[in-house]
Structures are given as C-alpha cells and as structure tokens.
Design an enzyme around this catalytic site. Sequence first.
Site, PDB file in Angstrom:
ATOM      1  N   HIS A 122       1.475   4.332  -3.057  1.00 42.50           N
ATOM      2  CA  HIS A 122       1.489   5.773  -2.659  1.00 42.50           C
ATOM      3  C   HIS A 122       2.753   6.672  -3.599  1.00 42.50           C
ATOM      4  O   HIS A 122       2.577   7.567  -4.079  1.00 42.50           O
ATOM      5  CB  HIS A 122       1.605   6.228  -1.157  1.00 42.50           C
ATOM      6  CG  HIS A 122       0.179   5.895  -0.721  1.00 42.50           C
ATOM      7  ND1 HIS A 122      -1.059   6.687  -1.303  1.00 42.50           N
ATOM      8  CD2 HIS A 122      -0.424   5.558   0.662  1.00 42.50           C
ATOM      9  CE1 HIS A 122      -2.053   6.511  -0.390  1.00 42.50           C
ATOM     10  NE2 HIS A 122      -1.659   5.781   0.628  1.00 42.50           N
ATOM     11  N   GLU A 134      -6.571   6.964  -1.125  1.00 43.41           N
ATOM     12  CA  GLU A 134      -6.302   5.760  -0.054  1.00 43.41           C
ATOM     13  C   GLU A 134      -6.996   4.329  -0.861  1.00 43.41           C
ATOM     14  O   GLU A 134      -6.572   3.470  -0.675  1.00 43.41           O
ATOM     15  CB  GLU A 134      -6.956   6.079   1.371  1.00 43.41           C
ATOM     16  CG  GLU A 134      -6.091   6.940   2.111  1.00 43.41           C
ATOM     17  CD  GLU A 134      -4.752   6.593   2.354  1.00 43.41           C
ATOM     18  OE1 GLU A 134      -4.493   5.317   2.836  1.00 43.41           O
ATOM     19  OE2 GLU A 134      -3.886   7.133   2.250  1.00 43.41           O
ATOM     20  N   HIS A 161       0.741  -1.327   0.036  1.00 40.98           N
ATOM     21  CA  HIS A 161       0.010  -0.213   0.021  1.00 40.98           C
ATOM     22  C   HIS A 161       1.005   1.262   0.056  1.00 40.98           C
ATOM     23  O   HIS A 161       0.724   2.242  -0.975  1.00 40.98           O
ATOM     24  CB  HIS A 161      -0.903  -0.073   1.295  1.00 40.98           C
ATOM     25  CG  HIS A 161      -1.623   1.370   1.562  1.00 40.98           C
ATOM     26  ND1 HIS A 161      -3.039   1.265   1.284  1.00 40.98           N
ATOM     27  CD2 HIS A 161      -1.151   2.547   2.052  1.00 40.98           C
ATOM     28  CE1 HIS A 161      -3.462   2.420   1.692  1.00 40.98           C
ATOM     29  NE2 HIS A 161      -2.280   3.279   1.874  1.00 40.98           N
ATOM     30  N   GLU A 162       1.766   1.395   0.834  1.00 39.23           N
ATOM     31  CA  GLU A 162       2.688   2.519   1.104  1.00 39.23           C
ATOM     32  C   GLU A 162       3.601   2.851  -0.311  1.00 39.23           C
ATOM     33  O   GLU A 162       3.825   3.929  -0.775  1.00 39.23           O
ATOM     34  CB  GLU A 162       3.643   2.312   2.156  1.00 39.23           C
ATOM     35  CG  GLU A 162       3.068   2.296   3.616  1.00 39.23           C
ATOM     36  CD  GLU A 162       1.951   3.629   3.934  1.00 39.23           C
ATOM     37  OE1 GLU A 162       2.185   4.554   3.118  1.00 39.23           O
ATOM     38  OE2 GLU A 162       0.723   3.543   4.294  1.00 39.23           O
TER      39      GLU A 162
END
Length: 292
Positions: free
Chosen positions: A142, A213, A138-139
Amino acid sequence: MHHHNGRLRTLGLLAFMFALVLLIGALVSWTSGEPVFLFIFAGIGVLSVAYSYWNSDKIAIRAMKAYPVSREQAPALYQMVEELAARAQQPVPRIFISPQPTPNAFATGRNPQKGVVCFTEGILNLLTPRELRAVTGHELMHIYNRDILISSVAAAVAGFLTTIAQFFILFGGGRGRGGGGGNPLALVGALLAMILMPLAAGLIQSAISRTREYDADADGAELAQDPLALASALDKLQNGISRIPLQEDPKHDAHAHMMIANPFGPRARQMFSTHPPMEDRIQRLKQMAGQR
C-alpha cells in the site's frame, strides 16, 4: 509489481470522478449564475485533501491511539519489516502498535520515506509469524504503490461533489440562470443530477479502494512469496473482527479504508464498502498459489 490492469482501472475510475466534478461545476454555473462559488469550494476541497494527505499518518495514528515501538521492544517485528522492505528495495517504514483488541493492521504516510505500518494488539495476538509476515507484505505494498495518495484524492473528490451538491440544493436551486426563475424542467434535472452524482462518486470511491485492496493482496503475497499465508490471515481476521469489531465512530470512519480488513465487521454497509468480499480475496490468493 504485476497488477497493471488494476492500476489502469484505478486511473479510469479517478478520471470518471473528475469528469463528474466538471459536469456538476457546469450545472452549478448554469443554474445559479454564480460560478465564483465553484472556485471557492474547489479551493476548500484542494486545501482539505492536501492537509489530510500531508498529515495522514498523524491523523490515523492518533485516532487508533497507537504508539511507536523500538527495535529493542519488538525485535522480531522489526526484523520482519526490514527483510520485506529490503526485498522490495524500498525504505523501511516506522512501526506503531495500537492497543485496540480488534485484529487489524493499516499503512499510511504521504510517501515511502514517511511510511508507517501499524498493527493492533489484537492482530499480534491472533496471527502466526508466517501470517503476520504476509499481512506486512500487503501493508508495505500500500505504501510503495502510493495508495494513500490515490485514496486521499478519491475521498476529496467525493467530498467536493457532495459539498457542491448540498450548496446548490440549499442556496442555488431557486435562482435560475441570470437571476430569474429559470426553466423548471431544467432545474429539476440539474437538481436530480446533483443528488445522484455524489452518490455515484461514493460508489466510485469505494470501487477504487476495493481495486487497491485486490492489488495489495496480490503484490503483498508476491513480496512475501506466500499467498496461502495471507489467505489464512484474512480468514482469521474476518472471524476475529466478527467477534471484536472496532467501535463505530467518526474518527474511525475516516481511516477504516486503510485497514486490511473492514474493521466494523460483516454488518457494515456493503454498497459503499471499501473492502472487497473476504471470500473473493481468499479465493484469488488460493488461485495465485495454484489451488482451486
């Protein structure tokens, strides 16, 4: 990755924010007769976002008191990050750890070559290796989706609108066009618009962050090939943050939107929340894995 609809929505929201800037600029020029101030504040806004964007990694790391870790200090963490970066065919970010007991993680850096992933000690103690790998996916997304740039622009535009509105309310409302009293109804309308538009900008900024998100959840789960692990991690994080929320502080407010979960817990304001409801995120991930 595959979430084109989310990116189109983000672009649409950003375009709407810039339309608000043009509208409030026209109102300032018309009611105060001093358009030069608009350019002054626009310059300040551009410089502010440029500084924040260029130094985003340093600002967030300093606020969280994070420290870099070497491969010798955290071999498993390095192996996990390097494996996911290789799968994405992207640069490997630097790894930092924050001593905060609240479980969370965030990514920052002005581009993939300058990327940083930071884990709190709380999240390292809470999650299993499988869950932590999904969070890392997930990070990383980003960073690779350049969400730091998008959020910096959105924050700058919202801040610019608020500054212009405050300036008009304090100094511009009584002059009127051409230095006279002006049309009272027009001035009242302009004043209401300048109060409401920064509010709208704040809501749009939050919507942009929530969209990013959702996309990072989907793209990160696809990168890690494990949506259920991310769903499990989000559930643990929600419970863990409820027990140990991050202390509310202006230095934390500025980068709270970067974190995978709202660091202030369920009592944080919902209207301007930069994170989608955790239940919705978990449900989407379960659907992604074929569960209902």
